[in-house]
Design an enzyme around this catalytic site. Structure first.
Site, short mmCIF file in Angstrom:
data_model
loop_
_atom_site.label_atom_id
_atom_site.label_comp_id
_atom_site.label_asym_id
_atom_site.label_seq_id
_atom_site.Cartn_x
_atom_site.Cartn_y
_atom_site.Cartn_z
N SER A 105 0.80 -1.24 0.00
CA SER A 105 0.00 0.00 0.00
C SER A 105 0.82 1.27 0.00
CB SER A 105 -0.94 0.00 1.20
OG SER A 105 -2.03 -0.81 0.89
N LYS A 148 0.34 3.46 -2.89
CA LYS A 148 -0.83 4.34 -3.00
C LYS A 148 -0.43 5.82 -2.97
CE LYS A 148 -3.89 0.78 -1.12
NZ LYS A 148 -4.54 0.19 0.05
N TYR A 169 -4.12 -2.17 -10.05
CA TYR A 169 -3.97 -2.07 -8.59
C TYR A 169 -3.06 -3.20 -8.05
CZ TYR A 169 -5.07 -2.31 -3.66
OH TYR A 169 -4.95 -2.38 -2.30
N TYR A 220 -4.56 3.33 8.07
CA TYR A 220 -5.90 2.76 8.22
C TYR A 220 -6.52 3.19 9.53
CZ TYR A 220 -3.92 0.16 4.39
OH TYR A 220 -3.32 -0.16 3.22
N VAL A 265 1.12 -3.81 3.82
CA VAL A 265 1.09 -5.13 4.48
C VAL A 265 2.34 -5.96 4.22
CG1 VAL A 265 -1.43 -5.36 4.73
CG2 VAL A 265 -0.32 -6.18 2.65
N1 GLU Z 1 -2.34 -5.41 -1.89
C1 GLU Z 1 -2.90 -5.29 -0.56
C2 GLU Z 1 -4.38 -5.51 -0.63
O1 GLU Z 1 -4.99 -4.97 -1.49
C3 GLU Z 1 -2.56 -3.94 0.00
C4 GLU Z 1 -2.97 -3.76 1.41
C5 GLU Z 1 -1.94 -3.03 2.25
O2 GLU Z 1 -0.77 -2.99 1.95
O3 GLU Z 1 -2.34 -2.49 3.28
O4 GLU Z 1 -4.95 -6.20 0.15
#
Ligand code: GLU
Length: 311
Positions: A65, A68, A192, A243, A261
């Site tokens: 993420s 992003k 994505y 988050y 993650v």
């Molecule tokens: N590729 C992961 C997902 O979409 C990203 C989530 C993350 O890094 O927090 O679940």
């Protein structure tokens, strides 16, 4: 200054090696499940260009993420503030992959850093492109930011996410039903999943984050975004970058930060430092257990915080 920061990084690396509570490696993406929780790396780049590295700072990992942040910067470059008609700017208070808010809020995700928001951003970046081109454009942008041509997508991780990313496909379908996804779900989630599967080391990430420490300037090439845009991206990282633990991260560390993650965190102290940490074990909120602890120690040792006059 540089020697002092290196000393602090060395102390943090030594302390993290002693930690027995290392969190749990993400297993819901099979490609991430085999990474050893023993890893810890840290890179701190100062505004003066000084670099302090520790542990596995040069070992690439799945940025997940953290991508992003770069995808958002690219989408803002394409559509500017119109993006905010399709994505909000409020912390979600929900898990990263939650679908519950989307119904009440008519398919407009709370912010660009939860999965739903990032999928809308991917839809924007896909406009006028085939998925391969959209990913190529993002990779080129990240290579430019880091001034490093070796950064690539880990295809095995991308495949692994494509095979198991049912929740993300569900989010995309749900938003498409509201008209907030314009391309086919398969193409958008393809972009994505591939952006999440980009592999970078702490050093590469800290280098890529320098424009956020320097009011939008990339030291080698000049302006990437306006100072106002850099400030706003930092604000979103502070309020939404972790988050439903974003408030706790601001409380403990006080820096704009974005976690993934894969166990990485990119953190920024405007005017002072661009920092990346990596340790694959995650806490209950899905953020790196040791990465968070290491940043807390760095903040204590340096006084760096966007809330402090000492910074
Ligand atoms: N590729 C992961 C997902 O979409 C990203 C989530 C993350 O890094 O927090 O679940």
């Amino acid at each position: 200054m540089a020697a002092q920061i290196q000393e602090i990084v060395d102390e943090i690396v030594a302390a993290m090696a002693q930690e027995s509570e290392r969190g749990d490696v993400a297993t819901y993406i099979p490609g991430l499940a085999n990474v050893s929780p023993a890893h810890f790396g840290m890179a701190v780049i100062g505004a003066d260009g000084s670099v302090a590295l520790g542990g596995d700072a040069e070992q690439p990992f799945s940025i997940q993420s953290i991508s992003k942040v770069f995808a958002l910067t690219m989408a803002l470059g394409k559509v500017g503030d119109q993006l905010w008609r399709r994505v909000g700017r409020e912390p979600s208070g929900n898990a990263f992959n939650s679908i519950v808010q989307l119904e009440a809020e008519h398919g407009i995700p709370r912010n660009p850093f939860i999965n739903a928001g990032a999928i809308v951003v991917a839809d924007v970046n896909l406009s006028g492109h085939m998925p391969r081109e959209a990913i190529g454009e993002l990779i080129r942008f990240i290579r430019f930011l880091a001034d490093d041509e070796t950064i690539v997508v880990d295809d095995a991780i991308a495949r692994s996410e494509t095979e198991t990313g049912f929740r993300n496909v569900a989010l995309a379908n749900y938003m498409r039903a509201f008209g907030n996804i314009r391309h086919s779900v398969e193409l958008v989630t393809g972009v994505y999943f591939h952006q999440c599967a980009i592999s970078m080391s702490c050093l590469q990430l800290a280098r890529a984050g320098r424009y956020l420490m320097l009011d939008g300037l990339q030291p080698e090439a000049g302006r990437v975004v306006s100072a106002r845009r850099a400030r706003r991206i930092n604000a979103l990282m502070l309020t939404c970058g972790h988050y439903d633990a974003s408030g706790d991260f601001a409380f403990r560390i006080g820096m704009p930060g974005k976690s993934g993650v894969g166990g990485g965190i990119l953190a920024v102290v405007p005017g002072k430092a661009s920092i990346a940490v990596w340790s694959p074990g995650l806490n209950a909120s899905g953020n790196s257990q040791l990465g968070t602890l290491a940043l807390e120690r760095l903040a204590q040792a340096t006084g760096w915080s966007v809330f402090s006059a000492r910074a």
